[in-house]
Design an enzyme around this catalytic site. Sequence first.
Site, PDB file in Angstrom:
ATOM      1  N   ASP A  75      41.799  43.348  40.112  1.00 24.84           N
ATOM      2  CA  ASP A  75      40.823  42.844  41.079  1.00 24.84           C
ATOM      3  C   ASP A  75      39.855  41.866  40.417  1.00 24.84           C
ATOM      4  O   ASP A  75      39.499  42.020  39.246  1.00 24.84           O
ATOM      5  CB  ASP A  75      40.045  44.024  41.671  1.00 24.84           C
ATOM      6  N   GLU A  91      44.523  39.046  41.547  1.00 22.61           N
ATOM      7  CA  GLU A  91      43.753  38.518  42.664  1.00 22.61           C
ATOM      8  C   GLU A  91      42.928  37.361  42.098  1.00 22.61           C
ATOM      9  O   GLU A  91      41.835  37.559  41.573  1.00 22.61           O
ATOM     10  CB  GLU A  91      42.837  39.575  43.285  1.00 22.61           C
TER      11      GLU A  91
END
Length: 737
Positions: free
Chosen positions: A322, A376
């Site tokens: 993330d 991401e």
Amino acid sequence: MAVSDSELSLTKDDLYLMGQGSWYRSYEKMGAHPATRDGVDGYHFSVWAPDVRSVRVIGDFNDWDIEANFLDHTPTGGVWEGFIPGVTEGQLYKYVIETGRGDLLYKADPYAFYAECPPGTASRTTSLDGYKWGDSKYLKARASRDMMKSPLNIFEVHLGSWKRHDDDLAGNGDPDSDEHSGSYLTYDELSEQLVDYVKEMGYSHIEVLPVMEHPFDGSWGYQVTGYYAPTSRYGNPKQFMHFVDACHQAGIGVILDWVPGGFCRDEHGLVHFNGGKLYEKEEHPNWGTFKFDLGRREVQTFLVSNLLYWVGVYHADGVRMDGVTSMLYLNFGVDDPSQKKFNEKGTEEDLVAIKFVQACNEAVEKYYPDVMMIAEESTAWPLVTYPPKDGGLGFHFKWDMGWMNDTLHYMQTDFPFRPGNHRLLTFSTMYQFNENFVLPLSHDEVVHGKCSLITRQPGDYWRQFAGMRSLALYQMTHSGGKLNFMGNEIAQFIEWRYYEGIQYFLTEQYESHAHFQHYVAALNHFYNEHPALWQNSYTNEGFEWIDADNSEQSVISFVRKGDDPKDTLVVLINFDVNPHEDFRVGVPMSGYWVEAFNSDSQEFGGSGVTNGDHRFASQETPWNMRDNSVELRLPPLAGLMLRYDGPLPAKKKPATTAKPKAAKASKASKGATGKPATERAAKPASAKGSSSRGAKRASSAKPSVTGTAPAKGKTPASAAKSSRRGAKPGATGRGKS
């Protein structure tokens, strides 16, 4: 099983590797582990806390007495450790850190394998030994597969809000809470209910929003306090192992979200662990969290060990890192020019963070080469899915945020204005093979006032569902992996709410939602059964435009190809509300073609403008710059796929010595087209009231180049292709690190 306390004591080698940032199995000794000393059972505790006066352990076992159990300091490395007899599994504990200023800080164990259920903040003793895994067959198959030539269709899930019990309690079961959305399903219940649902729906993987322990439900798990502890909201660590095991035994992979970009500021966590900056470097300007000091070797040890821990101990099949963008840029979130920082090259890349990310991916590649790493990364950073040796970050896959933004922008455009936005549909194909992309319709797109996916669709109720079907078909047939957040598959109208379950009752009470859920399941299973949609999903061998520029009719058409030419699919999607009769489309080769899938089928809630089981014989009518074409019905606000169904019969050579009488007889035996009746191109009956504009021209196969640029400065598709991760050596367009 408890081991001798002496085996858990840190050695000089351990401390050296920790100081070098390369002790990648640090969790095997750090934290709390069951042990014995002189025949007495207890636990061995170990914590990194340099530059402090003392460290004590308090808990259920000593009545939380801060004077009862002091730890010893290692000669070097800043680690405190010791054995405490009588400690048993399941007891709560914390460290008391006496700082250099004499302050006492009460801290949870950074390496704790288990934590008290929030709102409690203590750690809990446990042993990870003893669980008997049943997924050896799955792991063996995973080790032998090529992830780049396998289905990747991900169901993204927040475990606390997929479903709740219908008991009017709070999530944690508190009857006195103001929350009454129902208590959480346990890991064991999810092992049955969620796994059965995902298998029935046909997804290949479950991606779980961070399962690491976190204090605030509203952070969705992205602000972590217990990096080594599966959240106790849903059960204990072995129950989480059982959840992963159940997924594997059902043939479903598990991807975990992982958050190395920063941690929350709760006082019992990592923040100011020794009274000053230890794990943290600075506060994140946007999120109120603290960024890890990725240049500190002990922090590198902590994080890379954590990554390998989830992959090794819990058998995770993939990790989505993330917030990669927030780590790569020194000035991410910094708007004030006077506050900007620059590296020694005078640029804004965080060189330390880049090396850390590469180290993470190299460690996984070394120890678990069959586990996928997903980034991401939302900007133009080049070479995200290329190996570090070629200057890349080393991920296997990257979320395609450009595709997501362009596509959702287009889908919310009202129909009269779609021709002007047509290039938003085609632009992604200009860069789709620059990286190994996953197409995400994630949780981030259905929260914070962005609206659910279906409420972005223009038009009335029927058109909204038709728009959802066309969106799903476009995503599924576009090159790349797929990801959808829970609730998308039933076209839920409200945004996702982390404090209550998805509204699955809609599929029981409303036919449209039930039809759409059935449609998504059928589309998923079609994807699994057709290699053309995944076998070459990351190389240009698997995709070819037929017509990218039919903006006037809001129609796109293209070819998807697998390794076997017989698996070829022709895809047509009509994003307008007008159907088309006698729509001609070029096909990649002569032969018979049949409609294999149509999103307008009545069983999916569509209007039924389909081509049925007609077997189209291609005609030698040039169209879309191709030698062969077919005419068919194109449904409104829907798409279809044609499957190759074999070659046409060989043409008979004319007889050079045939007698006139025989020739006349031969001619008479043919139909009006000059071909046997069985070879004629079948044309379905016209739909009453349907438009019949058809495709007017043979357009260029090259799409226009405008839209949301996903990758400013991106390496061209032709550059460095031999360095792509995940391919077999020597494969065209990719290489393997």
